[in-house]
Design a protein around this motif. Structure first.
Motif, mmCIF file in Angstrom:
data_model
loop_
_atom_site.group_PDB
_atom_site.id
_atom_site.type_symbol
_atom_site.label_atom_id
_atom_site.label_comp_id
_atom_site.label_asym_id
_atom_site.label_seq_id
_atom_site.Cartn_x
_atom_site.Cartn_y
_atom_site.Cartn_z
ATOM 1 N N ASN A 296 0.816 -1.217 0.000
ATOM 2 C CA ASN A 296 0.000 0.000 0.000
ATOM 3 C C ASN A 296 0.851 1.270 0.000
ATOM 4 O OD1 ASN A 296 -2.895 -1.199 0.670
ATOM 5 N ND2 ASN A 296 -1.445 -2.184 2.060
ATOM 6 N N HIS A 297 2.105 1.155 -0.423
ATOM 7 C CA HIS A 297 3.027 2.287 -0.259
ATOM 8 C C HIS A 297 2.607 3.520 -1.058
ATOM 9 C CE1 HIS A 297 5.179 2.076 -4.161
ATOM 10 N NE2 HIS A 297 4.864 0.803 -4.117
ATOM 11 N N THR A 298 1.962 3.307 -2.207
ATOM 12 C CA THR A 298 1.546 4.462 -3.007
ATOM 13 C C THR A 298 0.557 5.331 -2.231
ATOM 14 O OG1 THR A 298 1.857 3.244 -5.069
ATOM 15 C CG2 THR A 298 0.478 5.221 -5.160
ATOM 16 N N PHE A 299 -0.433 4.685 -1.625
ATOM 17 C CA PHE A 299 -1.412 5.429 -0.829
ATOM 18 C C PHE A 299 -0.773 6.039 0.415
ATOM 19 C CE2 PHE A 299 -4.231 5.156 2.925
ATOM 20 C CZ PHE A 299 -5.101 6.201 2.605
ATOM 21 N N LEU A 300 0.014 5.235 1.151
ATOM 22 C CA LEU A 300 0.577 5.693 2.419
ATOM 23 C C LEU A 300 1.581 6.821 2.214
ATOM 24 C CD1 LEU A 300 1.088 2.226 4.174
ATOM 25 C CD2 LEU A 300 -0.681 3.930 4.671
ATOM 26 N N ASP A 301 2.421 6.715 1.188
ATOM 27 C CA ASP A 301 3.449 7.741 0.958
ATOM 28 C C ASP A 301 2.854 9.070 0.499
ATOM 29 O OD1 ASP A 301 5.436 6.019 1.685
ATOM 30 O OD2 ASP A 301 6.007 5.463 -0.351
ATOM 31 N N GLU A 302 1.650 9.026 -0.058
ATOM 32 C CA GLU A 302 1.041 10.256 -0.583
ATOM 33 C C GLU A 302 0.142 10.959 0.435
ATOM 34 O OE1 GLU A 302 -0.887 9.318 -4.233
ATOM 35 O OE2 GLU A 302 1.002 9.064 -5.350
ATOM 36 N N ASN B 107 5.830 12.460 6.958
ATOM 37 C CA ASN B 107 5.341 11.141 6.566
ATOM 38 C C ASN B 107 6.475 10.141 6.761
ATOM 39 O OD1 ASN B 107 4.718 8.783 4.929
ATOM 40 N ND2 ASN B 107 3.066 10.009 4.026
ATOM 41 N N ILE B 108 6.311 9.208 7.703
ATOM 42 C CA ILE B 108 7.425 8.318 8.053
ATOM 43 C C ILE B 108 7.093 6.838 7.797
ATOM 44 C CG2 ILE B 108 8.746 9.748 9.650
ATOM 45 C CD1 ILE B 108 5.961 7.465 10.812
ATOM 46 N N PHE B 109 6.077 6.565 6.962
ATOM 47 C CA PHE B 109 5.738 5.171 6.669
ATOM 48 C C PHE B 109 6.927 4.433 6.038
ATOM 49 C CE2 PHE B 109 1.497 7.133 6.772
ATOM 50 C CZ PHE B 109 0.845 6.254 7.620
ATOM 51 N N LYS B 110 7.594 5.083 5.090
ATOM 52 C CA LYS B 110 8.737 4.446 4.436
ATOM 53 C C LYS B 110 9.877 4.221 5.423
ATOM 54 C CE LYS B 110 11.840 4.864 0.472
ATOM 55 N NZ LYS B 110 12.227 5.698 -0.709
ATOM 56 N N LYS B 111 10.101 5.190 6.313
ATOM 57 C CA LYS B 111 11.176 5.055 7.294
ATOM 58 C C LYS B 111 10.907 3.897 8.255
ATOM 59 C CE LYS B 111 12.755 9.859 7.242
ATOM 60 N NZ LYS B 111 12.982 11.091 8.051
ATOM 61 N N ILE B 112 9.643 3.704 8.629
ATOM 62 C CA ILE B 112 9.306 2.579 9.503
ATOM 63 C C ILE B 112 9.607 1.266 8.792
ATOM 64 C CG2 ILE B 112 7.385 1.343 10.587
ATOM 65 C CD1 ILE B 112 6.196 4.030 11.341
ATOM 66 N N CYS B 113 9.286 1.205 7.510
ATOM 67 C CA CYS B 113 9.595 0.009 6.720
ATOM 68 C C CYS B 113 11.100 -0.237 6.687
ATOM 69 C CB CYS B 113 9.045 0.168 5.302
ATOM 70 S SG CYS B 113 9.475 -1.185 4.182
ATOM 71 N N GLU B 114 11.872 0.808 6.445
ATOM 72 C CA GLU B 114 13.329 0.672 6.387
ATOM 73 C C GLU B 114 13.895 0.220 7.729
ATOM 74 O OE1 GLU B 114 14.541 4.513 5.084
ATOM 75 O OE2 GLU B 114 14.125 4.107 2.965
ATOM 76 N N SER B 115 13.368 0.777 8.826
ATOM 77 C CA SER B 115 13.815 0.353 10.159
ATOM 78 C C SER B 115 13.499 -1.115 10.380
ATOM 79 C CB SER B 115 13.137 1.208 11.240
ATOM 80 O OG SER B 115 13.588 2.535 11.208
ATOM 81 N N GLY B 116 12.325 -1.526 9.915
ATOM 82 C CA GLY B 116 11.936 -2.934 10.062
ATOM 83 C C GLY B 116 12.892 -3.858 9.340
ATOM 84 N N ILE B 117 13.298 -3.485 8.130
ATOM 85 C CA ILE B 117 14.222 -4.324 7.359
ATOM 86 C C ILE B 117 15.591 -4.390 8.032
ATOM 87 C CG2 ILE B 117 15.405 -4.568 5.148
ATOM 88 C CD1 ILE B 117 12.922 -3.351 3.823
ATOM 89 N N PHE B 118 16.049 -3.261 8.564
ATOM 90 C CA PHE B 118 17.312 -3.266 9.305
ATOM 91 C C PHE B 118 17.202 -4.150 10.542
ATOM 92 C CE2 PHE B 118 18.724 0.731 7.145
ATOM 93 C CZ PHE B 118 19.971 0.273 6.767
#
Length: 346
Positions: free
Chosen positions: A96-102, A194-205
């Motif tokens: 859902n990144h398109t919706f969340l990032d926008e 908007n930090i949805f992408k950053k949360i994803c990146e933290s999760g991967i790390f």
């Protein structure tokens, strides 16, 4: 807003505390997607969560403390559950990144419900009414003074003092409300990104950290993100990658996330390519040579061959150019670059 979470940003936490936090955030994500909207309370929750968990060093310390303090048999189900929760969070974002990032999180913060606005409007009306009454008394007092009406002057003077005191009280109330609003706006300003992408990146790390400390469990995991595991002693850890990213991202190559650079330099599957910027190929050759020297592996020549191919540099060009930044007559830019890169590996 959970101000305690903000205060915990740089402090340690218990590994076991991460599970309910991820459970809550995943539920918040589902609510946002169900309603197709983000409210300010939800924005505060996910921002506080990110601030609490984003420090990778603290997460790694929590993992180490968990390993030392928890029976090995009890570790597997807990780590397995956390891995599942993190993967769920990443999957929700990826799908859902398109919706969340926008989502315009600045607008969400600006339009947040704020009872102080109503209180200020109401207090402003009371203060204005008191000012009108005071102004009328002063006009009457001025008229009485012109006409020499002593008894009326005495009465109006006392009335002016009384109304003036009341007006000052109303002004103080209004000032206090404006101060509260300013404090509220300052607090809200911490929630505008908007930090949805950053949360994803933290999760991967964080998954990569779990993979590093629980390699046996990694083999049993069916996570599509387990390819972020780095075999012990192989290639480059996240600390090195972060330093290279800080120095070179947007300078020697087009902007990438740390995760993408981590994947590329460790020859892991990546959704993007490293694109060298114009007139930076020679400096990239030097970077590859430094990374090559850093490796303590028998097959490091194979790594160099594969990484040069992946970033579009031919080996004969590499062999002729990689020493140029440390030659006798390098350009000023190359000399500065070589010094900066060398400091990373000191």
């Amino acid at each position: 807003m959970d101000e305690n979470n903000n205060q915990q940003t740089s402090s340690l936490y218990q590994f076991i505390d991460v599970l309910p936090q991820y459970t809550t955030i995943n539920t918040v994500y589902q609510e946002i997607l169900r309603n197709r909207a983000l409210n300010f309370d939800e924005q505060c929750q996910i921002t506080d969560f990110h601030n609490w968990l984003k420090n990778r060093e603290n997460f790694e310390k929590a993992v180490l403390n968990f390993i030392l303090s928890t029976d090995k048999k009890k570790q597997f189900p807990i780590v397995s559950m956390l891995r599942k929760l993190i993967n769920n969070n990443i999957e929700i974002y990826k799908s859902n990144h398109t919706f969340l990032d926008e989502i315009d999180t600045l607008a969400v913060s600006s339009k947040r419900p704020n009872f102080l606005n109503y209180q200020i409007d109401n207090q402003q009306s009371q203060t204005n009414a008191q000012w009108v009454e005071l102004k009328e008394i002063r006009n009457s007092l001025e008229s009485a003074s012109w006409n020499g009406e002593e008894s009326k002057i005495e009465r109006l003077t006392k009335e002016e003092e009384r109304i003036s005191t009341l007006y000052e009280i109303e002004q103080e109330k209004l000032s206090a409300l404006y101060k509260q609003k300013a404090e509220s706006d300052t607090t809200a300003s911490k929630y505008v990104n908007n930090i949805f992408k950053k949360i994803c990146e933290s999760g991967i790390f964080n998954l990569a950290i779990l993979d590093n400390y629980f390699p046996n469990e990694t083999n049993k995991s069916d996570s599509k993100y387990s390819n972020f595991q780095m075999n012990e002693g192989k290639y480059f850890d996240m600390e090195i990658i972060s330093k290279i990213h800080k120095e070179c991202n947007g300078a020697q190559f087009e902007s990438l996330t740390e995760i993408e650079l981590y994947s590329i330099l460790n020859l892991l599957p990546a959704n993007t390519q490293l694109i060298i910027k114009n007139r930076e190929k020679t400096r990239m050759c030097y970077l590859v040579s430094i990374l090559y020297d850093y490796l303590k592996l028998e097959n490091k020549t194979e790594w160099r061959t594969l990484i040069l191919k992946s970033i579009g540099i031919k080996e004969d060009f590499y062999n002729s150019k990689y020493k140029e930044p440390v030659s006798e007559t390098p350009s000023r830019e190359s000399k500065d670059f070589a010094q900066s890169i060398s400091k990373i590996f000191v």
